[in-house]
Write a protein that holds these residues in place. Structure first.
Motif, PDB file in Angstrom:
ATOM      1  N   ALA A  98       0.833  -1.207   0.000  1.00 55.91           N
ATOM      2  CA  ALA A  98       0.000   0.000   0.000  1.00 55.91           C
ATOM      3  C   ALA A  98       0.867   1.256   0.000  1.00 55.91           C
ATOM      4  O   ALA A  98       0.594   2.222  -0.733  1.00 55.91           O
ATOM      5  CB  ALA A  98      -0.924  -0.006   1.219  1.00 55.91           C
ATOM      6  N   TYR A  99       1.929   1.250   0.809  1.00 52.45           N
ATOM      7  CA  TYR A  99       2.829   2.404   0.835  1.00 52.45           C
ATOM      8  C   TYR A  99       3.520   2.595  -0.520  1.00 52.45           C
ATOM      9  O   TYR A  99       3.658   3.729  -0.997  1.00 52.45           O
ATOM     10  CB  TYR A  99       3.887   2.233   1.929  1.00 52.45           C
ATOM     11  CG  TYR A  99       5.030   3.200   1.767  1.00 52.45           C
ATOM     12  CD1 TYR A  99       4.870   4.549   2.060  1.00 52.45           C
ATOM     13  CD2 TYR A  99       6.262   2.766   1.274  1.00 52.45           C
ATOM     14  CE1 TYR A  99       5.912   5.438   1.880  1.00 52.45           C
ATOM     15  CE2 TYR A  99       7.303   3.654   1.091  1.00 52.45           C
ATOM     16  CZ  TYR A  99       7.123   4.991   1.399  1.00 52.45           C
ATOM     17  OH  TYR A  99       8.153   5.869   1.206  1.00 52.45           O
ATOM     18  N   ALA A 100       3.952   1.495  -1.140  1.00 50.26           N
ATOM     19  CA  ALA A 100       4.608   1.591  -2.452  1.00 50.26           C
ATOM     20  C   ALA A 100       3.670   2.198  -3.486  1.00 50.26           C
ATOM     21  O   ALA A 100       4.089   3.005  -4.316  1.00 50.26           O
ATOM     22  CB  ALA A 100       5.084   0.213  -2.896  1.00 50.26           C
ATOM     23  N   ALA A 101       2.389   1.822  -3.425  1.00 49.80           N
ATOM     24  CA  ALA A 101       1.418   2.370  -4.377  1.00 49.80           C
ATOM     25  C   ALA A 101       1.240   3.873  -4.165  1.00 49.80           C
ATOM     26  O   ALA A 101       1.252   4.657  -5.126  1.00 49.80           O
ATOM     27  CB  ALA A 101       0.082   1.653  -4.228  1.00 49.80           C
ATOM     28  N   VAL A 102       1.082   4.289  -2.901  1.00 48.67           N
ATOM     29  CA  VAL A 102       0.902   5.716  -2.595  1.00 48.67           C
ATOM     30  C   VAL A 102       2.145   6.517  -2.966  1.00 48.67           C
ATOM     31  O   VAL A 102       2.062   7.586  -3.582  1.00 48.67           O
ATOM     32  CB  VAL A 102       0.561   5.900  -1.099  1.00 48.67           C
ATOM     33  CG1 VAL A 102       0.563   7.378  -0.718  1.00 48.67           C
ATOM     34  CG2 VAL A 102      -0.796   5.275  -0.775  1.00 48.67           C
ATOM     35  N   LEU A 128      12.746   3.662   4.779  1.00 46.83           N
ATOM     36  CA  LEU A 128      13.547   2.965   5.788  1.00 46.83           C
ATOM     37  C   LEU A 128      12.659   2.173   6.744  1.00 46.83           C
ATOM     38  O   LEU A 128      13.000   1.052   7.149  1.00 46.83           O
ATOM     39  CB  LEU A 128      14.390   3.985   6.564  1.00 46.83           C
ATOM     40  CG  LEU A 128      15.527   3.447   7.427  1.00 46.83           C
ATOM     41  CD1 LEU A 128      16.481   2.602   6.591  1.00 46.83           C
ATOM     42  CD2 LEU A 128      16.264   4.590   8.088  1.00 46.83           C
ATOM     43  N   ILE A 129      11.502   2.733   7.085  1.00 53.20           N
ATOM     44  CA  ILE A 129      10.549   2.007   7.929  1.00 53.20           C
ATOM     45  C   ILE A 129      10.082   0.738   7.224  1.00 53.20           C
ATOM     46  O   ILE A 129       9.965  -0.331   7.841  1.00 53.20           O
ATOM     47  CB  ILE A 129       9.350   2.909   8.291  1.00 53.20           C
ATOM     48  CG1 ILE A 129       9.799   4.022   9.248  1.00 53.20           C
ATOM     49  CG2 ILE A 129       8.210   2.099   8.915  1.00 53.20           C
ATOM     50  CD1 ILE A 129       8.741   5.075   9.495  1.00 53.20           C
ATOM     51  N   MET A 130       9.807   0.838   5.918  1.00 53.20           N
ATOM     52  CA  MET A 130       9.376  -0.341   5.155  1.00 53.20           C
ATOM     53  C   MET A 130      10.473  -1.396   5.107  1.00 53.20           C
ATOM     54  O   MET A 130      10.192  -2.598   5.174  1.00 53.20           O
ATOM     55  CB  MET A 130       8.974   0.057   3.729  1.00 53.20           C
ATOM     56  CG  MET A 130       7.734   0.909   3.635  1.00 53.20           C
ATOM     57  SD  MET A 130       6.282   0.146   4.392  1.00 53.20           S
ATOM     58  CE  MET A 130       6.027   1.243   5.778  1.00 53.20           C
TER      59      MET A 130
END
Length: 199
Positions: A98-102, A128-130
């Motif tokens: 989801a983060y990569a998409a955003v 870095l969190i991911m």
């Protein structure tokens, strides 16, 4: 009041123009790489989450307690919901996807704008969190996977993968794909740090 020669003004304008052209070219060169790596991170984490999410296997298992007794038959299933480490693995990959998409959409929208150090710092922080989230999930799932494949004679844990071979093969593939996604996010961190260093 002393005035600058006209030739000097033209030289400075030329230098400014060349610097601007170089910065635009550098942004255009960096964005495709950033966008491709984010897309790969999205694809890898999505595939890993889906493969584990749909992976399940059920069968009738025969267990012999002693040679004098007949084997015991019972129905057993292997699903990712049964292990906390596997739940963490699926949820972590979903969050990273989801983060990569955003972040990919945000990167596409802002690709023509001037580089902002605060924006780059924010992106590298989330990247870095991911990285930490995915590597921790991969490590936890791999530890349980090793126990499932090899067992543990000291704790009297049997080799589960001996009964659910298909389930274990699918999970191993998902783990490798998730690690590849983690590496993509690590590449994004390195790219962002290099960008901040150049600025």
């Amino acid at each position: 009041m002393q005035q600058k020669p006209a030739a000097m003004d033209e030289d400075e304008d030329g230098v400014r123009g060349n610097v601007k052209v170089i910065e635009i070219a550098r942004r255009r060169l960096r964005w495709p790489f950033d966008g491709v790596v984010r897309f790969l991170g999205l694809a890898f984490t999505l595939i890993a989450a889906v493969v584990v999410g749909v992976d399940n296997e059920s069968k009738i298992i025969s267990v012999t307690l002693t040679k004098s007794l007949p084997p015991i038959h019972f129905y057993a299933s292997a699903k990712w919901q049964y292990m906390s480490a596997f739940k963490y693995f699926v949820v972590s990959n979903c969050i990273a996807c989801a983060y990569a998409a955003v972040s990919l959409v945000y990167s596409v929208v802002t690709r023509g704008y001037k580089d902002d150090p605060m924006r780059s710092l924010l992106l590298v922080s989330f990247d870095l969190i991911m990285v930490g989230l995915l590597f921790s999930a991969d490590g936890a799932a791999a530890a349980i996977g090793v126990i499932g494949r090899e067992g543990n004679s000291h704790m009297h844990w049997i080799k589960v993968c001996g009964f659910f071979e298909g389930y274990c093969h699918h999970f191993t593939a998902a783990l490798v794909i998730s690690i590849a996604g983690s590496v993509m996010f690590l590449c994004l961190v390195v790219l962002s740090v290099l960008n901040l260093y150049k600025n």
